[in-house]
Design a protein around this motif. Structure first.
Motif, PDB file in Angstrom:
ATOM      1  N   ALA A  21      34.530  80.483 -12.707  1.00  0.00           N
ATOM      2  CA  ALA A  21      34.817  82.218 -12.545  1.00  0.00           C
ATOM      3  C   ALA A  21      35.398  82.486 -10.594  1.00  0.00           C
ATOM      4  N   SER A  22      35.716  80.926  -9.723  1.00  0.00           N
ATOM      5  CA  SER A  22      36.072  81.581  -8.833  1.00  0.00           C
ATOM      6  C   SER A  22      36.394  80.721  -8.269  1.00  0.00           C
ATOM      7  N   PRO A  23      37.533  80.718  -7.030  1.00  0.00           N
ATOM      8  CA  PRO A  23      38.199  79.704  -6.672  1.00  0.00           C
ATOM      9  C   PRO A  23      36.821  79.212  -5.551  1.00  0.00           C
ATOM     10  N   ARG A  24      36.255  79.414  -5.329  1.00  0.00           N
ATOM     11  CA  ARG A  24      35.394  78.690  -4.802  1.00  0.00           C
ATOM     12  C   ARG A  24      34.195  77.448  -5.503  1.00  0.00           C
ATOM     13  N   HIS A  25      33.740  77.703  -6.590  1.00  0.00           N
ATOM     14  CA  HIS A  25      33.397  76.716  -7.582  1.00  0.00           C
ATOM     15  C   HIS A  25      34.320  76.289  -7.921  1.00  0.00           C
ATOM     16  N   LEU A  26      35.531  76.506  -8.510  1.00  0.00           N
ATOM     17  CA  LEU A  26      36.549  75.240  -8.176  1.00  0.00           C
ATOM     18  C   LEU A  26      37.094  74.646  -7.282  1.00  0.00           C
ATOM     19  N   LEU A  27      36.920  75.074  -6.603  1.00  0.00           N
ATOM     20  CA  LEU A  27      37.063  73.877  -5.051  1.00  0.00           C
ATOM     21  C   LEU A  27      35.911  73.235  -5.365  1.00  0.00           C
ATOM     22  N   GLN A  28      34.887  73.745  -5.872  1.00  0.00           N
ATOM     23  CA  GLN A  28      33.490  72.229  -5.665  1.00  0.00           C
ATOM     24  C   GLN A  28      33.821  71.500  -6.583  1.00  0.00           C
ATOM     25  N   ALA A  29      34.456  71.500  -7.865  1.00  0.00           N
ATOM     26  CA  ALA A  29      34.206  71.272  -9.154  1.00  0.00           C
ATOM     27  C   ALA A  29      35.797  70.106  -8.929  1.00  0.00           C
ATOM     28  N   HIS A  30      36.532  70.435  -7.957  1.00  0.00           N
ATOM     29  CA  HIS A  30      37.780  69.710  -8.061  1.00  0.00           C
ATOM     30  C   HIS A  30      37.558  68.969  -6.500  1.00  0.00           C
ATOM     31  N   ALA A  31      36.490  69.376  -5.688  1.00  0.00           N
ATOM     32  CA  ALA A  31      36.321  68.014  -4.346  1.00  0.00           C
ATOM     33  C   ALA A  31      35.058  66.879  -4.838  1.00  0.00           C
ATOM     34  N   TYR A  32      34.447  67.473  -6.275  1.00  0.00           N
ATOM     35  CA  TYR A  32      34.147  66.468  -6.999  1.00  0.00           C
ATOM     36  C   TYR A  32      34.376  65.427  -8.258  1.00  0.00           C
ATOM     37  N   VAL A  33      35.488  66.135  -9.011  1.00  0.00           N
ATOM     38  CA  VAL A  33      35.761  64.913  -9.984  1.00  0.00           C
ATOM     39  C   VAL A  33      36.844  63.604  -9.351  1.00  0.00           C
ATOM     40  N   LEU A  34      37.760  64.530  -7.960  1.00  0.00           N
ATOM     41  CA  LEU A  34      38.701  63.109  -8.225  1.00  0.00           C
ATOM     42  C   LEU A  34      38.223  62.361  -7.328  1.00  0.00           C
ATOM     43  N   PRO A  35      37.305  62.552  -6.284  1.00  0.00           N
ATOM     44  CA  PRO A  35      36.590  61.113  -5.457  1.00  0.00           C
ATOM     45  C   PRO A  35      35.986  60.424  -6.324  1.00  0.00           C
ATOM     46  N   ARG A  36      35.798  60.365  -7.487  1.00  0.00           N
ATOM     47  CA  ARG A  36      35.182  60.223  -8.834  1.00  0.00           C
ATOM     48  C   ARG A  36      36.152  59.289  -9.605  1.00  0.00           C
ATOM     49  N   GLY A  37      37.353  59.462  -9.785  1.00  0.00           N
ATOM     50  CA  GLY A  37      38.725  58.998 -10.960  1.00  0.00           C
ATOM     51  C   GLY A  37      38.883  60.651 -11.096  1.00  0.00           C
ATOM     52  N   GLY A  38      38.186  61.172 -11.440  1.00  0.00           N
ATOM     53  CA  GLY A  38      38.738  61.730 -12.669  1.00  0.00           C
ATOM     54  C   GLY A  38      39.822  62.368 -12.308  1.00  0.00           C
ATOM     55  N   HIS A  39      41.289  61.980 -11.395  1.00  0.00           N
ATOM     56  CA  HIS A  39      42.805  62.306 -11.893  1.00  0.00           C
ATOM     57  C   HIS A  39      43.631  61.120 -13.057  1.00  0.00           C
ATOM     58  N   ARG A  40      42.269  59.978 -13.171  1.00  0.00           N
ATOM     59  CA  ARG A  40      42.529  59.364 -14.594  1.00  0.00           C
ATOM     60  C   ARG A  40      42.867  59.705 -15.575  1.00  0.00           C
ATOM     61  N   HIS A  41      41.854  61.041 -16.055  1.00  0.00           N
ATOM     62  CA  HIS A  41      41.378  61.768 -16.957  1.00  0.00           C
ATOM     63  C   HIS A  41      42.641  62.947 -17.167  1.00  0.00           C
ATOM     64  N   PRO A  42      43.645  62.777 -17.937  1.00  0.00           N
ATOM     65  CA  PRO A  42      44.457  63.788 -18.224  1.00  0.00           C
ATOM     66  C   PRO A  42      43.481  65.168 -18.946  1.00  0.00           C
ATOM     67  N   ARG A  43      42.354  64.787 -20.011  1.00  0.00           N
ATOM     68  CA  ARG A  43      41.633  66.431 -20.194  1.00  0.00           C
ATOM     69  C   ARG A  43      40.820  66.571 -19.183  1.00  0.00           C
ATOM     70  N   LEU A  44      40.279  66.042 -18.163  1.00  0.00           N
ATOM     71  CA  LEU A  44      40.220  66.425 -17.083  1.00  0.00           C
ATOM     72  C   LEU A  44      41.279  67.562 -16.192  1.00  0.00           C
ATOM     73  N   VAL A  45      41.880  66.622 -16.059  1.00  0.00           N
ATOM     74  CA  VAL A  45      43.065  67.477 -15.481  1.00  0.00           C
ATOM     75  C   VAL A  45      43.812  68.444 -15.744  1.00  0.00           C
ATOM     76  N   SER A  46      44.056  68.664 -17.349  1.00  0.00           N
ATOM     77  CA  SER A  46      44.506  69.887 -17.462  1.00  0.00           C
ATOM     78  C   SER A  46      42.935  70.605 -17.811  1.00  0.00           C
ATOM     79  N   ALA A  47      42.432  70.717 -17.413  1.00  0.00           N
ATOM     80  CA  ALA A  47      41.057  71.553 -17.583  1.00  0.00           C
ATOM     81  C   ALA A  47      41.234  71.763 -15.933  1.00  0.00           C
ATOM     82  N   LEU A  48      41.286  71.722 -15.345  1.00  0.00           N
ATOM     83  CA  LEU A  48      41.340  72.194 -14.067  1.00  0.00           C
ATOM     84  C   LEU A  48      42.744  72.734 -13.525  1.00  0.00           C
ATOM     85  N   LEU A  49      43.502  72.153 -13.973  1.00  0.00           N
ATOM     86  CA  LEU A  49      44.890  73.174 -13.919  1.00  0.00           C
ATOM     87  C   LEU A  49      44.802  74.680 -14.030  1.00  0.00           C
ATOM     88  N   LEU A  50      44.035  74.257 -16.185  1.00  0.00           N
ATOM     89  CA  LEU A  50      44.052  75.287 -16.252  1.00  0.00           C
ATOM     90  C   LEU A  50      43.491  76.691 -16.222  1.00  0.00           C
TER      91      LEU A  50
END
Length: 496
Positions: A21-50
């Motif tokens: 519910a907050s930009p700070r938490h979203l940034l944390q999720a973003h910082a966690y998933v992308l270095p771990r290859g999250g950008h290769r998973h459309p479901r994860l990318v769509s959830a972040l964008l949404l």
């Protein structure tokens, strides 16, 4: 290539993202998933964008888009249920990120709009980027028109393409074949050949379908030779389509040769050949092939049973048809669909088991459709059952009020019983409803040209010769009881 399986850790993050519910938490999720290859998973990318669009946190979404390939973002949004409302927002973010004009991004954006049904918006994006001449964008836009059923615009765009590749040709050929417009499909394929573009397997499947629909065996044989030359005979769906083409063109023996020559056969292969035998009234051959299929431990599917029941119907194997209908569920655990009931009712009707057919209609777990009432009407016509014919027609009038053939069948029943007042009344009812008896038609291919013959149409230039040959054939039929000479005789007449 499908995306890699989502690791357990990222799967847990995926479940948490909708609750952020907050930009700070979203940034944390973003910082966690992308270095771990999250950008290769459309479901994860769509959830972040949404989540970025809903918080709202537009700057984060722009940063995410810049980090990812734009097409990944667009594919992710296009896969979202109800994601159509997000595509314009993502389009705006792509503009802010400065990547909307890139060829891959524009092609993905066009596809995203088309996937969500916004073809007009897709065309607007296409028109803005058409100067780039990217063939992928052209193909995606044409495919979008095809998906929406707008073949004229798809063809119009195809005709003005600066450069076409095999995908361009295949898309248009496949569209015409799927829309049951085989003449146009073959015409486009001929143009493809003239321009020296080698067809791929998808194009060949569409052309074989069109050949079967039209009975154009010469072109079908060319495709068969091409498949052998290119060593594509290991592609089972393509060989299945060749069998189906030969069957529909009346070349049953060639279909059998292809079938027997296949080292590997799928259930579709067996079913296509069984259905081919049934189509040509070779019921015993169809049943024999079904038994062979069982012996080779190939489990039949629901379509296989449709084919074998149809075969039983055409040759009067009523008892065997009952048996197959029974073992569908008891042995193979296949629940009969309404089409299977329709086959059984047709089988019973042809055999004169009208009471049993009526009982099956009453007992089946479906509401009878036009095909079932039509089968009963046809049985009533064959066995002169006026009551059943009238009952069936009443239902058919509700289900397909503009089908004149149903009225004609009942008229024939009345005429056989010399009930001329009823014939007159039924024909008056047809006239009041604006119904006309549509004449039947048949066709034959000679030297690559399809000649169509319509009942009561005397326009063919060889009509006089055709009538002479048909009279001779009729005489021979009465004498020897077969019509094997018909195709060869008509070929001879049309060739002059």
């Amino acid at each position: 290539m499908p995306p890699p399986t989502l690791p357990a850790a990222l799967h847990r993050v995926l479940s948490l993202i909708p609750r952020l519910a907050s930009p700070r938490h979203l940034l944390q999720a973003h910082a966690y998933v992308l270095p771990r290859g999250g950008h290769r998973h459309p479901r994860l990318v769509s959830a972040l964008l949404l989540a970025s669009l809903r918080i709202p946190f537009r700057d984060h979404a722009v940063a995410l888009i810049r980090r990812l390939h734009p097409s990944v973002s667009l594919r992710a949004v296009a896969r979202l249920r109800g994601g159509g409302g997000l595509v314009p927002q993502l389009h705006s973010l792509l503009l802010r990120a400065g990547v909307a004009a890139d060829a891959p991004a524009s092609a993905s954006l066009i596809q995203a709009y088309c996937s969500c049904g916004s073809v007009a918006s897709a065309r607007a994006v296409f028109d803005e980027t058409v100067a780039s001449g990217d063939v992928i964008s052209w193909n995606v836009m044409i495919a979008g028109y095809v998906k929406s059923g707008d073949l004229p615009r798809a063809q119009e765009l195809f005709d003005v393409m600066p450069v076409r590749n095999v995908v361009s040709w295949t898309t248009v050929i496949g569209a015409y074949a799927q829309m049951r417009r085989p003449e146009e499909a073959i015409e486009v394929f001929r143009r493809m050949q003239v321009e020296g573009i080698e067809p791929d397997g998808v194009a060949l499947l569409s052309v074989l379908s069109a050949c079967g629909d039209l009975g154009v065996v010469d072109l079908g044989e060319w495709v068969h030779r091409f498949v052998l030359k290119q060593r594509l005979f290991q592609e089972i769906p393509l060989m299945n389509a060749i069998i189906d083409m030969y069957v529909k063109c009346g070349s049953v023996q060639k279909a059998v040769e292809v079938f027997e020559g296949m080292e590997q056969k799928s259930v579709v292969t067996w079913t296509t050949m069984i259905a081919g035998f049934a189509l040509h009234g070779l019921g015993l051959e169809a049943v024999g092939l079904f038994h062979r299929m069982e012996k080779e431990n190939v489990p039949p599917n629901d379509v296989t049973f449709l084919a074998v029941l149809s075969a039983c119907s055409h040759v009067g194997l009523t008892g065997l048809g009952r048996w197959y209908f029974k073992i569908m569920l008891s042995q193979y655990k296949i629940k009969p669909r309404i089409e299977h009931y329709g086959c059984m009712i047709d089988l019973l009707g042809r055999a004169g088991c009208l009471m049993e057919a009526r009982g099956l209609v009453q007992d089946m777990p479906f509401k009878a459709n036009a095909a079932i009432w039509g089968a009963l009407l046809s049985a009533a016509r064959t066995h002169s059952d006026t009551d059943l014919g009238e009952q069936a027609l009443l239902h058919l009038i509700d289900l397909e009020p503009h089908n004149s053939g149903n009225y004609i069948l009942l008229c024939n029943i009345y005429a056989e019983q010399e009930r001329w007042d009823d014939v007159r009344e039924l024909r008056m009812s047809m006239r009041d409803r604006g119904l006309r008896n549509v004449p039947g038609a048949s066709s034959i291919e000679v030297d690559g040209m399809v000649h169509e013959f319509t009942s009561r149409d005397g326009s063919h230039p060889s009509l006089h010769k055709i009538c002479e040959v048909l009279c001779a054939i009729n005489t021979n039929v009465k004498a020897v009881g077969h019509i094997a000479m018909l195709p060869e005789a008509l070929h001879h007449v049309i060739e002059g």
